[in-house]
Design a protein around this motif. Structure first.
Motif, PDB file in Angstrom:
ATOM      1  N   ALA A  73      -4.707 -14.393  25.304  1.00  0.00           N
ATOM      2  CA  ALA A  73      -4.849 -13.684  24.398  1.00  0.00           C
ATOM      3  C   ALA A  73      -4.554 -12.189  24.492  1.00  0.00           C
ATOM      4  CB  ALA A  73      -6.388 -12.744  24.124  1.00  0.00           C
ATOM      5  N   SER A  74      -3.458 -11.729  23.996  1.00  0.00           N
ATOM      6  CA  SER A  74      -2.242 -10.380  24.473  1.00  0.00           C
ATOM      7  C   SER A  74      -2.877 -10.174  22.980  1.00  0.00           C
ATOM      8  CB  SER A  74      -2.002 -10.777  25.345  1.00  0.00           C
ATOM      9  OG  SER A  74      -0.654 -11.487  23.574  1.00  0.00           O
ATOM     10  N   GLY A  75      -1.226  -8.863  23.128  1.00  0.00           N
ATOM     11  CA  GLY A  75      -1.172  -7.656  21.765  1.00  0.00           C
ATOM     12  C   GLY A  75      -2.141  -6.612  21.521  1.00  0.00           C
ATOM     13  N   GLY A  76      -3.152  -6.498  22.163  1.00  0.00           N
ATOM     14  CA  GLY A  76      -3.991  -5.005  21.490  1.00  0.00           C
ATOM     15  C   GLY A  76      -3.386  -4.018  21.863  1.00  0.00           C
ATOM     16  N   GLY A  77      -3.495  -3.115  21.350  1.00  0.00           N
ATOM     17  CA  GLY A  77      -3.010  -1.722  22.322  1.00  0.00           C
ATOM     18  C   GLY A  77      -4.178  -0.609  21.209  1.00  0.00           C
ATOM     19  N   LEU A  78      -3.090   0.765  20.941  1.00  0.00           N
ATOM     20  CA  LEU A  78      -3.564   1.817  20.543  1.00  0.00           C
ATOM     21  C   LEU A  78      -2.998   1.752  19.224  1.00  0.00           C
ATOM     22  CD1 LEU A  78      -5.347   4.476  20.313  1.00  0.00           C
ATOM     23  CD2 LEU A  78      -4.168   5.558  21.872  1.00  0.00           C
ATOM     24  N   VAL A  79      -3.525   2.053  17.811  1.00  0.00           N
ATOM     25  CA  VAL A  79      -2.792   2.143  16.789  1.00  0.00           C
ATOM     26  C   VAL A  79      -3.690   3.971  15.774  1.00  0.00           C
ATOM     27  CG1 VAL A  79      -4.277  -0.323  16.276  1.00  0.00           C
ATOM     28  CG2 VAL A  79      -1.146   1.043  15.168  1.00  0.00           C
TER      29      VAL A  79
ATOM     30  N   SER B 294      -1.763  -1.694  12.177  1.00  0.00           N
ATOM     31  CA  SER B 294      -0.870  -3.342  11.855  1.00  0.00           C
ATOM     32  C   SER B 294      -0.807  -3.564  13.707  1.00  0.00           C
ATOM     33  CB  SER B 294       0.213  -3.380  10.777  1.00  0.00           C
ATOM     34  OG  SER B 294      -0.135  -3.238   9.936  1.00  0.00           O
ATOM     35  N   LEU B 295      -1.466  -4.070  14.102  1.00  0.00           N
ATOM     36  CA  LEU B 295      -0.931  -5.430  15.119  1.00  0.00           C
ATOM     37  C   LEU B 295      -0.863  -7.153  15.014  1.00  0.00           C
ATOM     38  CD1 LEU B 295      -3.573  -2.714  17.727  1.00  0.00           C
ATOM     39  CD2 LEU B 295      -0.836  -3.399  17.862  1.00  0.00           C
ATOM     40  N   ARG B 296      -0.042  -7.244  16.559  1.00  0.00           N
ATOM     41  CA  ARG B 296      -0.325  -8.867  16.023  1.00  0.00           C
ATOM     42  C   ARG B 296      -0.826  -8.959  17.562  1.00  0.00           C
ATOM     43  NH1 ARG B 296       4.426 -12.946  16.100  1.00  0.00           N
ATOM     44  NH2 ARG B 296       3.556 -15.248  14.896  1.00  0.00           N
ATOM     45  N   LEU B 297      -2.159  -9.897  17.063  1.00  0.00           N
ATOM     46  CA  LEU B 297      -2.699 -10.561  18.707  1.00  0.00           C
ATOM     47  C   LEU B 297      -2.240 -11.765  18.387  1.00  0.00           C
ATOM     48  CD1 LEU B 297      -7.023  -9.319  18.185  1.00  0.00           C
ATOM     49  CD2 LEU B 297      -4.329  -8.188  19.165  1.00  0.00           C
TER      50      LEU B 297
ATOM     51  N   THR C 219      -8.616  -8.950  24.422  1.00  0.00           N
ATOM     52  CA  THR C 219      -8.012  -8.080  24.751  1.00  0.00           C
ATOM     53  C   THR C 219      -8.462  -6.533  23.665  1.00  0.00           C
ATOM     54  OG1 THR C 219      -5.444  -7.495  23.923  1.00  0.00           O
ATOM     55  CG2 THR C 219      -6.672  -8.798  22.309  1.00  0.00           C
ATOM     56  N   GLN C 220      -7.711  -5.253  24.187  1.00  0.00           N
ATOM     57  CA  GLN C 220      -8.390  -4.561  23.973  1.00  0.00           C
ATOM     58  C   GLN C 220      -7.610  -4.075  22.295  1.00  0.00           C
ATOM     59  OE1 GLN C 220     -11.365  -2.294  24.439  1.00  0.00           O
ATOM     60  NE2 GLN C 220     -11.386  -1.580  22.414  1.00  0.00           N
ATOM     61  N   VAL C 221      -8.233  -3.956  21.114  1.00  0.00           N
ATOM     62  CA  VAL C 221      -8.154  -2.861  19.772  1.00  0.00           C
ATOM     63  C   VAL C 221      -8.579  -1.719  19.917  1.00  0.00           C
ATOM     64  CG1 VAL C 221      -7.215  -3.044  17.989  1.00  0.00           C
ATOM     65  CG2 VAL C 221      -7.112  -5.241  18.337  1.00  0.00           C
ATOM     66  N   THR C 222      -7.630  -0.579  19.816  1.00  0.00           N
ATOM     67  CA  THR C 222      -8.667   0.741  19.587  1.00  0.00           C
ATOM     68  C   THR C 222      -7.597   1.387  18.403  1.00  0.00           C
ATOM     69  OG1 THR C 222      -8.717   1.459  22.039  1.00  0.00           O
ATOM     70  CG2 THR C 222      -8.641   3.378  20.144  1.00  0.00           C
ATOM     71  N   VAL C 223      -8.498   1.563  17.396  1.00  0.00           N
ATOM     72  CA  VAL C 223      -7.770   2.344  16.010  1.00  0.00           C
ATOM     73  C   VAL C 223      -8.138   3.690  16.027  1.00  0.00           C
ATOM     74  CG1 VAL C 223      -7.931   1.837  13.283  1.00  0.00           C
ATOM     75  CG2 VAL C 223      -7.750  -0.332  15.303  1.00  0.00           C
ATOM     76  N   SER C 224      -7.449   4.761  16.295  1.00  0.00           N
ATOM     77  CA  SER C 224      -7.814   6.112  15.992  1.00  0.00           C
ATOM     78  C   SER C 224      -7.682   6.574  14.292  1.00  0.00           C
ATOM     79  CB  SER C 224      -6.598   7.145  16.994  1.00  0.00           C
ATOM     80  OG  SER C 224      -5.231   6.915  16.361  1.00  0.00           O
TER      81      SER C 224
ATOM     82  N   PRO D  95     -11.002   2.492  12.228  1.00  0.00           N
ATOM     83  CA  PRO D  95     -11.543   2.599  13.483  1.00  0.00           C
ATOM     84  C   PRO D  95     -12.450   1.960  13.449  1.00  0.00           C
ATOM     85  CG  PRO D  95     -11.117   4.920  11.581  1.00  0.00           C
ATOM     86  CD  PRO D  95     -10.283   3.790  10.920  1.00  0.00           C
ATOM     87  N   GLU D  96     -13.011   1.657  12.815  1.00  0.00           N
ATOM     88  CA  GLU D  96     -14.199   0.313  12.777  1.00  0.00           C
ATOM     89  C   GLU D  96     -13.749  -1.143  13.310  1.00  0.00           C
ATOM     90  OE1 GLU D  96     -14.170   2.382   9.760  1.00  0.00           O
ATOM     91  OE2 GLU D  96     -13.900   1.120   8.289  1.00  0.00           O
ATOM     92  N   ASP D  97     -12.482  -0.936  13.135  1.00  0.00           N
ATOM     93  CA  ASP D  97     -11.890  -2.177  13.808  1.00  0.00           C
ATOM     94  C   ASP D  97     -11.883  -2.478  15.869  1.00  0.00           C
ATOM     95  OD1 ASP D  97      -9.982  -2.480  11.200  1.00  0.00           O
ATOM     96  OD2 ASP D  97     -11.642  -3.775  11.387  1.00  0.00           O
ATOM     97  N   THR D  98     -12.280  -1.483  15.939  1.00  0.00           N
ATOM     98  CA  THR D  98     -12.250  -0.936  17.222  1.00  0.00           C
ATOM     99  C   THR D  98     -13.031  -2.457  18.183  1.00  0.00           C
ATOM    100  OG1 THR D  98     -11.410   1.645  17.272  1.00  0.00           O
ATOM    101  CG2 THR D  98     -12.276   1.525  19.681  1.00  0.00           C
TER     102      THR D  98
END
Length: 121
Positions: free
Chosen positions: A5-11, A16-19, A115-120, A87-90
């Motif tokens: 898995a890839s594509g995670g990040g800080l948003v 939007s993000l695409r994994l 893969t880590q997804v962080t939503v601020s 944020p709760e999608d983190t």
């Protein structure tokens, strides 16, 4: 089957993000591919599952209308497009492969590393 898995990040919230989840070792075109997520201190929960025909894709209620699962069987890859992130999608997002179109983690035999997804906010 190995899943990566890839594509995670800080948003920021609303972004939007695409994994992506790339499979190797065996074709996964006949497998049900799914996404789960695990937030810190919480259990791993179902997000989406997409059968090999891409029909009857399942979504958890808390992502329905915001997330879209898709797959490219020729590339042995599945995707999770995540829009209107909150944020709760983190969480750490995991892809998994199995033979049943299921929302239960135990029904999936193959798992990626996450893969880590962080939503601020």
């Amino acid at each position: 089957v190995q899943l990566q898995a890839s594509g995670g990040g800080l948003v920021q919230a609303g972004g939007s993000l695409r994994l992506s989840c790339a499979a190797s070792g065996r074709t996964v075109s006949s497998y049900v591919m799914s996404w789960f997520r695990q937030a810190p201190g919480k259990e791993r929960v179902f997000v989406a599952a997409i059968p090999w025909t891409a029909s009857n894709t399942l979504y958890a209620d808390y992502v329905k209308g915001r997330f879209t699962a898709s797959r490219d069987n020729a590339k042995n890859t599945v995707y999770l497009q995540m829009n209107s992130l909150k944020p709760e999608d983190t969480a750490v997002y995991y892809c998994a492969g199995g033979t049943y179109n299921s929302i239960r983690a135990n029904d999936y035999a193959y798992w990626g590393q996450g893969t880590q997804v962080t939503v601020s906010s």
